[in-house]
Structures are given as structure tokens and as C-alpha cells.
Design a protein around this motif. Sequence first.
Motif, PDB file in Angstrom:
ATOM      1  N   LYS A  76       0.389  -1.147  -0.232  1.00 48.61           N
ATOM      2  CA  LYS A  76       0.306  -0.157   0.014  1.00 48.61           C
ATOM      3  C   LYS A  76       0.714   1.317  -0.020  1.00 48.61           C
ATOM      4  O   LYS A  76       0.021   2.446  -0.063  1.00 48.61           O
ATOM      5  N   ALA A  77       2.168   1.051  -0.024  1.00 52.12           N
ATOM      6  CA  ALA A  77       2.948   2.281   0.265  1.00 52.12           C
ATOM      7  C   ALA A  77       3.785   1.988  -0.853  1.00 52.12           C
ATOM      8  O   ALA A  77       4.431   0.933  -1.127  1.00 52.12           O
ATOM      9  N   GLN A  78       5.192   3.238  -0.909  1.00 50.44           N
ATOM     10  CA  GLN A  78       5.658   2.729  -1.574  1.00 50.44           C
ATOM     11  C   GLN A  78       7.886   3.327  -0.656  1.00 50.44           C
ATOM     12  O   GLN A  78       7.895   4.227   0.364  1.00 50.44           O
ATOM     13  N   GLY A  79       9.022   3.399  -0.673  1.00 48.81           N
ATOM     14  CA  GLY A  79      10.317   3.912  -0.295  1.00 48.81           C
ATOM     15  C   GLY A  79      10.064   3.755   1.249  1.00 48.81           C
ATOM     16  O   GLY A  79       9.426   2.449   1.867  1.00 48.81           O
ATOM     17  N   ALA A  80      10.526   5.226   1.613  1.00 51.80           N
ATOM     18  CA  ALA A  80      10.836   4.861   3.002  1.00 51.80           C
ATOM     19  C   ALA A  80       8.964   5.123   3.707  1.00 51.80           C
ATOM     20  O   ALA A  80       9.723   4.049   5.294  1.00 51.80           O
ATOM     21  N   GLU A  81       8.310   4.782   3.074  1.00 51.33           N
ATOM     22  CA  GLU A  81       6.564   4.940   3.571  1.00 51.33           C
ATOM     23  C   GLU A  81       6.604   3.462   4.206  1.00 51.33           C
ATOM     24  O   GLU A  81       6.374   2.933   4.844  1.00 51.33           O
ATOM     25  N   LEU A  82       6.901   2.777   2.895  1.00 52.65           N
ATOM     26  CA  LEU A  82       6.643   1.361   3.092  1.00 52.65           C
ATOM     27  C   LEU A  82       7.625   0.595   3.688  1.00 52.65           C
ATOM     28  O   LEU A  82       7.236  -0.193   5.159  1.00 52.65           O
ATOM     29  N   LEU A  83       8.456   0.944   4.235  1.00 49.59           N
ATOM     30  CA  LEU A  83      10.041   0.531   5.179  1.00 49.59           C
ATOM     31  C   LEU A  83       9.611   0.609   6.536  1.00 49.59           C
ATOM     32  O   LEU A  83       9.065  -0.122   6.861  1.00 49.59           O
ATOM     33  N   GLN A  84       8.630   1.622   7.172  1.00 52.07           N
ATOM     34  CA  GLN A  84       8.160   2.318   8.634  1.00 52.07           C
ATOM     35  C   GLN A  84       6.318   1.012   8.310  1.00 52.07           C
ATOM     36  O   GLN A  84       6.880   0.946   8.886  1.00 52.07           O
ATOM     37  N   ALA A  85       6.010   1.748   7.095  1.00 48.50           N
ATOM     38  CA  ALA A  85       4.476   0.306   7.513  1.00 48.50           C
ATOM     39  C   ALA A  85       5.350  -1.034   7.823  1.00 48.50           C
ATOM     40  O   ALA A  85       5.096  -1.482   8.465  1.00 48.50           O
ATOM     41  N   LYS A  86       6.446  -1.466   7.141  1.00 45.75           N
ATOM     42  CA  LYS A  86       7.372  -3.410   7.070  1.00 45.75           C
ATOM     43  C   LYS A  86       7.602  -3.277   9.070  1.00 45.75           C
ATOM     44  O   LYS A  86       7.010  -4.272   9.558  1.00 45.75           O
ATOM     45  N   ALA A  87       7.877  -2.221   9.145  1.00 43.37           N
ATOM     46  CA  ALA A  87       8.501  -1.928  10.781  1.00 43.37           C
ATOM     47  C   ALA A  87       7.611  -2.183  11.355  1.00 43.37           C
ATOM     48  O   ALA A  87       7.454  -2.848  12.754  1.00 43.37           O
ATOM     49  N   ASP A  88       6.815  -1.069  11.348  1.00 44.73           N
ATOM     50  CA  ASP A  88       5.399  -1.186  12.725  1.00 44.73           C
ATOM     51  C   ASP A  88       4.533  -2.439  12.105  1.00 44.73           C
ATOM     52  O   ASP A  88       4.700  -3.127  13.823  1.00 44.73           O
ATOM     53  N   ALA A  89       4.440  -3.058  11.382  1.00 48.88           N
ATOM     54  CA  ALA A  89       3.850  -4.140  11.123  1.00 48.88           C
ATOM     55  C   ALA A  89       4.274  -5.896  12.097  1.00 48.88           C
ATOM     56  O   ALA A  89       3.907  -6.294  12.851  1.00 48.88           O
ATOM     57  N   THR A  90       5.978  -5.556  11.644  1.00 50.56           N
ATOM     58  CA  THR A  90       6.596  -6.563  11.988  1.00 50.56           C
ATOM     59  C   THR A  90       6.613  -6.241  14.075  1.00 50.56           C
ATOM     60  O   THR A  90       6.674  -7.302  14.547  1.00 50.56           O
ATOM     61  N   LEU A  91       6.706  -5.450  14.186  1.00 55.19           N
ATOM     62  CA  LEU A  91       6.645  -4.853  16.693  1.00 55.19           C
ATOM     63  C   LEU A  91       4.803  -5.144  16.491  1.00 55.19           C
ATOM     64  O   LEU A  91       5.362  -5.491  17.610  1.00 55.19           O
ATOM     65  N   LEU A  92       3.710  -4.626  15.386  1.00 54.11           N
ATOM     66  CA  LEU A  92       2.763  -5.806  15.966  1.00 54.11           C
ATOM     67  C   LEU A  92       2.263  -6.932  16.158  1.00 54.11           C
ATOM     68  O   LEU A  92       2.238  -7.193  17.583  1.00 54.11           O
ATOM     69  N   TRP A  93       3.205  -7.369  15.709  1.00 53.64           N
ATOM     70  CA  TRP A  93       2.729  -9.081  15.479  1.00 53.64           C
ATOM     71  C   TRP A  93       4.305  -9.583  16.768  1.00 53.64           C
ATOM     72  O   TRP A  93       3.311 -10.855  17.434  1.00 53.64           O
ATOM     73  N   ILE A  94       4.928  -9.015  16.450  1.00 55.45           N
ATOM     74  CA  ILE A  94       5.294  -9.568  17.961  1.00 55.45           C
ATOM     75  C   ILE A  94       4.922  -9.903  19.114  1.00 55.45           C
ATOM     76  O   ILE A  94       4.814  -9.925  20.029  1.00 55.45           O
ATOM     77  N   LYS A  95       4.454  -8.057  19.543  1.00 53.60           N
ATOM     78  CA  LYS A  95       4.171  -7.870  20.755  1.00 53.60           C
ATOM     79  C   LYS A  95       2.853  -9.035  21.052  1.00 53.60           C
ATOM     80  O   LYS A  95       2.024  -9.240  21.569  1.00 53.60           O
ATOM     81  N   ALA A  96       1.996  -9.151  19.636  1.00 59.18           N
ATOM     82  CA  ALA A  96       0.737 -10.452  19.764  1.00 59.18           C
ATOM     83  C   ALA A  96       1.017 -11.521  19.806  1.00 59.18           C
ATOM     84  O   ALA A  96       0.770 -12.319  20.812  1.00 59.18           O
ATOM     85  N   GLN A  97       1.682 -12.215  19.523  1.00 56.45           N
ATOM     86  CA  GLN A  97       3.009 -13.200  19.769  1.00 56.45           C
ATOM     87  C   GLN A  97       2.990 -12.993  21.936  1.00 56.45           C
ATOM     88  O   GLN A  97       2.920 -13.873  22.021  1.00 56.45           O
ATOM     89  N   GLU A  98       3.693 -12.453  21.713  1.00 55.08           N
ATOM     90  CA  GLU A  98       4.418 -12.179  22.975  1.00 55.08           C
ATOM     91  C   GLU A  98       3.113 -11.892  24.248  1.00 55.08           C
ATOM     92  O   GLU A  98       2.308 -12.794  25.441  1.00 55.08           O
TER      93      GLU A  98
END
Length: 340
Positions: free
Chosen positions: A27-49
Motif C-alpha cells: 500500500k506504500a512505497q519507499g521510506a513509507e513502505l519500510l516504516q510500515a513493514k517495521a510497524d507491522a513487524t512490531l505489532l505481530w511481535i507484541k501480539a505473539q508475546e
Amino acid sequence: MFDTAIAGSLPKPAWLAETQKLWPQWKAQGAELLQAKADATLLWIKAQEDAGLDVISDGEQARQHFVHGFVEHVEGIDFVNKVTMGIRNNRYDAQVPQVVAPLRLKGRVHAFEAQLARKHTKKKLKFTLPGPMTIVDTVADRFYGDKVKMAMAFAELLNQEALALQADGVDIIQFDEPAFNVYMAEAADWGVAALERAAQGLTCTTAVHICYGYGIEANVKWKETLGDQWRQYEQVFPALAKSRIDQVSLECFHSHVPPELMKLLEGKQVMVGVIDVASDVVETPEQVADTIGLALQYVAKDKLIACTNCGLAPMSREVAMAKLDALAQGAALARQRYGS
């Protein structure tokens, strides 16, 4: 006892990519996409924990697809001129890139998400990579002219990244090889050897995930043709039992895999699938504990890991989160029942 883990993938949030698709568009590109990927990764780390899982994954949030997320970082592959090819023994058609020159890594592949995940969890961290045989089945060869030669070339590149992931602090490196239960004779003949080449020199825990696939329509229809007993694993498990790989996965809940096939993996840690990824119905803790109890007839207590049958990527976020809770609660109940 009965550590809990997922097979690998988790659904991508709607603000990151298309939902409930195996090949979602970003849904995004460039730096915005990279940040979105990081946010999603952190979201699921917390969900698993929060769910209480023992082994944490990045959920493959930074990858569009579990195979192409790796190969798009490889030189010698033409992604511009994709071709339609039947994969998994022509189970379904896919648009795949073409191997047109010698294979080389462009650089690190998963440093960003692996280092991010390691920084944000103190639990065991598992990271997944596609296995060499499955990669070979998901690209079109226009250069090597030999499946085994190309698989070994990919295995060398996977090994480079796996060793780097180990240096990043990853505790478990898992190779995904769904092709192993499609090309059983070849898997036993050269697939396991290519897998071991990919894992060469690793001192962290190594795992291989073999499965009957996501709960997509093509896989569901294929499974309907397999009869009352799915015995594909019977041909490759003996070769895996002799290998240096530490952990092996298989489906159990809502599966037609005969549970006694687990005996062929004696000495290995077994990731027992206690969560069905082909159904939106959320398992109860009692069902999860019952499945663990069934597996204990064939797997030692200290060798059993409660896992999902496959990845959860095509599911809705809400269902996936509920299934994580069921997994952790069911394993806790199993510890009460069978812990003595």
C-alpha cells in the motif's frame, strides 16, 4: 515443555498490504513502505508475546511472498519478464521470474527485519527462509539446465544469509520446503542434501517446515484428491531423520497425515501442527491439548513443539490473533494434563 511457535507467516495489516491474499500488493512505497513493514513487524511481535508464545517470529511482514521475498535480492534473476509456470507439480499456475545468469546475492536479504525483531523481543526468535528445492519449483530456469545444480546454487546463497541471520542473534532458522511432499523421491534423493547445504555451519537450532500448503482454493482441491490417508511424508521423513536438521514440522489437527508417521522422526524435535490454517474456526484450548496428547503417543515430551499447520498469512487478522491465543492456552492446558 511443549514450547509454542507459529510456522512462519502472519496476516499483513490492511494499511501495509492487500489482505487475505497470498501475493498481496503493498500500500506504500519507499521510506513509507519500510516504516510500515517495521510497524507491522512490531505489532505481530507484541501480539505473539501477548498470546504467550514461547518462540517469536517476524511474521514475514517485510516479504510479499515467502519465496520471492528472498529471490528478489538475488542477481541473475529477471523479475521484469515473468512467465506463467505450473508450480507444486502443476497444482496451480503462478507468475514467476526467470533465472538467466549465475546466481549471486546482491547483499544482505533480511537484516532489517531480523535485527528489528531481535531488538524488540527477549524470547527465542525464529526466522524463516525458503528451502532450495521449493525455490527451484518457484522460478523458471533459463540458465542452469539442471534442477540439482540450480538448487545447490540457491543453497549456497541461503547459507550465506542464514549465517548472517545467526550473527544477528536469531535462535532458530527454519527452511520452508512444501515441495518436499510433492516431489517425494527427489526430496529424498537430493532435496535433503540441498537443505543441509543451506544449513551448513549453523550452530543455532535448524528447522524444516514441510506442509500441505496454505488454506487457498488450489490447495484445498488438491488435498481432496489425496484420499483418506496422506502418506507423502513417509518417503522423506527417513532422510530427514538422518539429516543434521534439528526440527521437523507436520500437520496434525484436521489432517489426514497418519500420526504414526511421527515415529519416523525419532530423535528430532517435532513441530506438531495443532492449529488448522485452512479454517476460520478457532480451536479451543481443549482441542489443542487433545492434539498434543495424540502426538505424545509418538513423540517424546521433551521433543514436542506445538505449532500451526502452516502459515497464517491469508487469514484475517482477527482470526489469526484468536488462533495464537488458542495455541498458547492449549499448550498450557497440555502441560497441566501431561506434565508429570
